[in-house]
Enzyme design. Structure first.
Site, short mmCIF file in Angstrom:
data_model
loop_
_atom_site.label_atom_id
_atom_site.label_comp_id
_atom_site.label_asym_id
_atom_site.label_seq_id
_atom_site.Cartn_x
_atom_site.Cartn_y
_atom_site.Cartn_z
N LYS A 191 56.98 -6.99 -24.94
CA LYS A 191 57.89 -6.52 -26.00
C LYS A 191 57.02 -5.70 -26.95
CE LYS A 191 59.22 -6.91 -29.83
NZ LYS A 191 59.20 -5.82 -30.86
N GLU A 267 46.07 -12.59 -32.21
CA GLU A 267 45.18 -11.66 -32.91
C GLU A 267 45.94 -11.23 -34.16
OE1 GLU A 267 42.18 -10.88 -31.97
OE2 GLU A 267 42.15 -11.38 -29.85
N CYS A 301 43.90 -3.71 -38.49
CA CYS A 301 43.69 -5.13 -38.78
C CYS A 301 42.27 -5.35 -39.28
CB CYS A 301 43.93 -5.94 -37.52
SG CYS A 301 43.01 -5.34 -36.11
N GLU A 396 46.71 -8.50 -47.09
CA GLU A 396 46.55 -7.31 -46.28
C GLU A 396 47.56 -6.25 -46.72
OE1 GLU A 396 47.74 -7.78 -42.14
OE2 GLU A 396 45.90 -6.76 -41.57
P1 NAP Z 1 54.32 -7.80 -37.06
O1 NAP Z 1 55.38 -7.51 -38.03
O2 NAP Z 1 53.71 -9.14 -37.04
O3 NAP Z 1 54.92 -7.45 -35.63
C1 NAP Z 1 54.17 -7.58 -34.45
C2 NAP Z 1 55.12 -7.79 -33.29
O4 NAP Z 1 55.84 -9.00 -33.47
C3 NAP Z 1 56.16 -6.69 -33.17
O5 NAP Z 1 56.40 -6.43 -31.80
C4 NAP Z 1 57.35 -7.31 -33.84
O6 NAP Z 1 58.60 -6.78 -33.47
C5 NAP Z 1 57.23 -8.76 -33.44
N1 NAP Z 1 57.93 -9.66 -34.37
C6 NAP Z 1 58.27 -9.41 -35.66
N2 NAP Z 1 58.91 -10.47 -36.20
C7 NAP Z 1 58.98 -11.40 -35.23
C8 NAP Z 1 59.53 -12.72 -35.17
N3 NAP Z 1 60.11 -13.29 -36.22
N4 NAP Z 1 59.43 -13.40 -34.01
C9 NAP Z 1 58.84 -12.84 -32.94
N5 NAP Z 1 58.31 -11.61 -32.93
C10 NAP Z 1 58.38 -10.89 -34.07
O7 NAP Z 1 53.10 -6.76 -37.20
P2 NAP Z 1 53.17 -5.17 -37.30
O8 NAP Z 1 53.74 -4.81 -38.61
O9 NAP Z 1 53.78 -4.62 -36.08
O10 NAP Z 1 51.61 -4.85 -37.26
C11 NAP Z 1 50.78 -5.03 -38.35
C12 NAP Z 1 50.08 -6.38 -38.31
O11 NAP Z 1 49.38 -6.54 -37.09
C13 NAP Z 1 49.03 -6.52 -39.38
O12 NAP Z 1 49.11 -7.80 -39.97
C14 NAP Z 1 47.73 -6.36 -38.63
O13 NAP Z 1 46.62 -6.96 -39.24
C15 NAP Z 1 48.06 -6.98 -37.34
N6 NAP Z 1 47.13 -6.49 -36.32
C16 NAP Z 1 46.19 -7.34 -35.83
C17 NAP Z 1 45.28 -6.90 -34.89
C18 NAP Z 1 44.24 -7.81 -34.32
O14 NAP Z 1 43.75 -7.52 -33.23
N7 NAP Z 1 43.85 -8.88 -34.99
C19 NAP Z 1 45.35 -5.59 -34.43
C20 NAP Z 1 46.33 -4.74 -34.97
C21 NAP Z 1 47.22 -5.22 -35.89
P3 NAP Z 1 59.29 -5.60 -34.37
O15 NAP Z 1 58.61 -4.39 -33.93
O16 NAP Z 1 60.71 -5.64 -34.03
O17 NAP Z 1 59.02 -5.91 -35.81
#
Ligand code: NAP
Ligand code: MG
Length: 492
Positions: A191, A267, A301, A396
């Site tokens: 997804k 992650e 991140c 963040e």
């Molecule tokens: P996010 O809001 O956590 O979303 C990540 C994924 O989870 C998306 O596919 C999202 O779908 C899905 N999702 C959202 N709400 C959900 C729920 N309630 N239940 C299940 N799945 C759900 O993160 P983002 O805004 O896409 O990305 C930014 C974040 O990613 C930051 O916090 C960043 O630090 C983190 N990140 C971490 C790393 C690492 O390797 N540690 C690398 C890159 C990014 P939708 O698209 O529909 O919202």
């Protein structure tokens, strides 16, 4: 990247053919309820394509296909050397379609084309090639049980893996999970993030073309809180590999706890410190601090978002960083000369603004405030005098916003650096080799970059301490996520 002008990329963007269907069980097909959503580019807010917007029933079909492919299909049963050949062919197809894939990422989430091409796609290729090659090179073990027994310790694929990913490095972060999962015989339901759905579908089309069997890699775009949750709670999914925010990571642990205790690999977010000591190579430290917070428009991140500078050099470093940051102006992501693009979506600008306004309200000083672009275009902000307890030091932002803190000595620098619920990465700038090792051992972070930042190689593990997650992507260590260890104990 090949020599190409803005006009060439614009023309290529107009010719681009976006995938229009989901990919489930080796077939392209519309969502079961027929829904589509607009895919809007942050470049200029226009609609690029319609996204086949999956629903719960599409996830059911994808999980059933992945389950069948795992339980009965050829993929987990193939010789690892055969999987290697297929995955290397997949990498060749990615390379052959590199321009198209780079363009898709740039249009979907605004990353400058030069970076999509040379950084994002390079990492994707490295990932598929690394795990393809590793597939037939890992040996199993025989335990030292003595003469009366023979104990085999073998690895088996964990099963059906749910992969849920964000949009900031969409193809790379997905490849870090999908490549090892496939290489070690798992099947996948992916997804992708709402902002970057179609590049993910395109990748899966290429996998199919390369000979990855039907049902082994299924991609269903759609809402995370619906589809991601369905995958997270699904009793037929054996493991979940997630990259995203800490808040959503927490949800996945809950989904697993309330369903089948699937292995849940996370992650998550970060608020990474970047320490500059007085003996550092000053110019490079300054240039890298500014580059680091503007790279990918701060949507990393690992972004070095807390600059912790020794007070002896604090004025000079702050001046330098402000000057260097002011040199980054967000520009057209299709222009090969652009080094900083827009934020990934127009709505993100308001979210980043909230963090900045609150930082000023909490007493931080605007050393640089270059916001004020239109749409998703958002210039860098440097906040000095940021208190350790303030929200800017703790939360963040995921935008080009730097928090600067001063430390009176090394101990204070380390204390500030570790004063975070996150532990993804840290930067350290000093020429003293003893200090490097002493300080690096004290930093609670999965990666410590010394006299550099964001450098890496597929061969090193990547992941977080504390609330930045668990498990590791990249390197041989990623195998742990996608395999089970089996002991076969034979009494002789
Ligand atoms: P996010 O809001 O956590 O979303 C990540 C994924 O989870 C998306 O596919 C999202 O779908 C899905 N999702 C959202 N709400 C959900 C729920 N309630 N239940 C299940 N799945 C759900 O993160 P983002 O805004 O896409 O990305 C930014 C974040 O990613 C930051 O916090 C960043 O630090 C983190 N990140 C971490 C790393 C690492 O390797 N540690 C690398 C890159 C990014 P939708 O698209 O529909 O919202
Ligand atoms: Mg989202």
């Amino acid at each position: 990247m090949p020599e190409r002008a803005l006009t060439d990329w614009v023309a290529a963007a107009e010719r681009l053919r976006w995938p229009a269907q989901l990919l489930v069980d080796g077939a392209r097909r519309p969502p079961l309820d027929g829904e589509t959503r607009a895919l809007v580019t942050p470049r200029d807010g226009t609609e690029l394509a319609r996204v086949p917007w999956g629903g719960g029933e599409d996830i059911e079909a994808a999980v059933a296909a992945a389950r069948r492919a795992f339980d009965e299909g050829p993929w987990p049963r193939m010789a690892p050397s055969e999987r290697k050949v297929v995955l290397l062919r997949f990498a060749e197809l990615i390379e052959a379609n590199r321009d198209e894939l780079a363009l898709m990422v740039t249009l979907e989430m605004g990353k400058p084309i030069a970076q999509s091409w040379s950084i994002e796609l390079r990492a994707v290729l490295a990932s598929y090639r690394y795990y393809a090659e590793l597939a037939d090179k890992e040996l199993d073990e025989i335990a030292p049980t003595g003469q009366e027994a023979l104990a085999l310790v073998t690895r088996e694929p964990v099963g059906v893996v749910g992969v849920v990913t964000p949009w900031n490095f969409p193809l790379t972060l997905s490849a870090w999970k999908i490549a090892p999962a496939l290489a070690f015989g798992c099947t996948v339901v992916h997804k992708p993030a709402d902002l970057t759905p179609l590049s993910a579908v395109r990748i899966a089309e290429l996998a199919l073309e390369a000979g990855v069997p039907a049902g082994v890699l299924n991609v269903v775009p759609g809402r995370g809180s619906v589809l991601g949750r369905r995958i997270g709670e699904h009793p037929a999914v054996d493991a979940l590999a997630f990259t995203g925010s800490t808040a959503v990571g927490r949800e996945y642990l809950r989904y697993a706890a309330e369903s089948n205790l699937k292995r849940t690999w996370l992650e998550l977010g970060g608020k990474s410190p970047n320490i500059i000591l007085p003996d550092a190579e000053r110019d490079r430290a300054i240039a890298t601090a500014a580059w680091g917070i503007t790279f990918n428009a701060g949507q990393m991140c690992t972004a070095p978002s807390r600059l912790i500078v020794h007070e002896e050099i604090a004025e000079e470093v702050l001046d330098g960083v402000v000057r260097a940051c002011a040199g980054y102006r967000p520009g057209d992501p299709l222009d090969p000369a652009t080094t900083m693009g827009p934020l990934a979506a127009i709505e993100r600008a308001a979210a980043v603004d909230e963090h900045v306004d609150r930082a000023f309200a909490e007493g931080a000083t605007a050393a640089l405030d270059a916001r004020g672009g239109t749409g998703a275009y958002y210039g860098p902000v440097v906040c000095s005098g940021v208190e350790a307890a303030s929200r800017l030091a703790r939360e963040e932002v995921f935008g080009p916003v730097l928090a600067v803190q001063r430390a009176s000595d090394v101990d204070e620098a380390v204390r500030l650096a570790n004063d975070s619920e996150y532990g993804l990465a840290a930067g350290l700038w000093t020429r003293d080799v003893t200090a490097v090792h002493r300080i690096s051992r004290r930093l609670r972070a999965g990666t410590v970059w010394v006299n550099c930042y964001e450098e890496g190689d597929l061969g090193v593990p990547f992941g977080g301490y504390k609330q930045s997650g668990n498990g590791r992507d990249k390197s041989r260590h990623a195998i742990e996520k996608y395999t089970e260890l089996k002991t076969t104990y034979l009494q002789l």
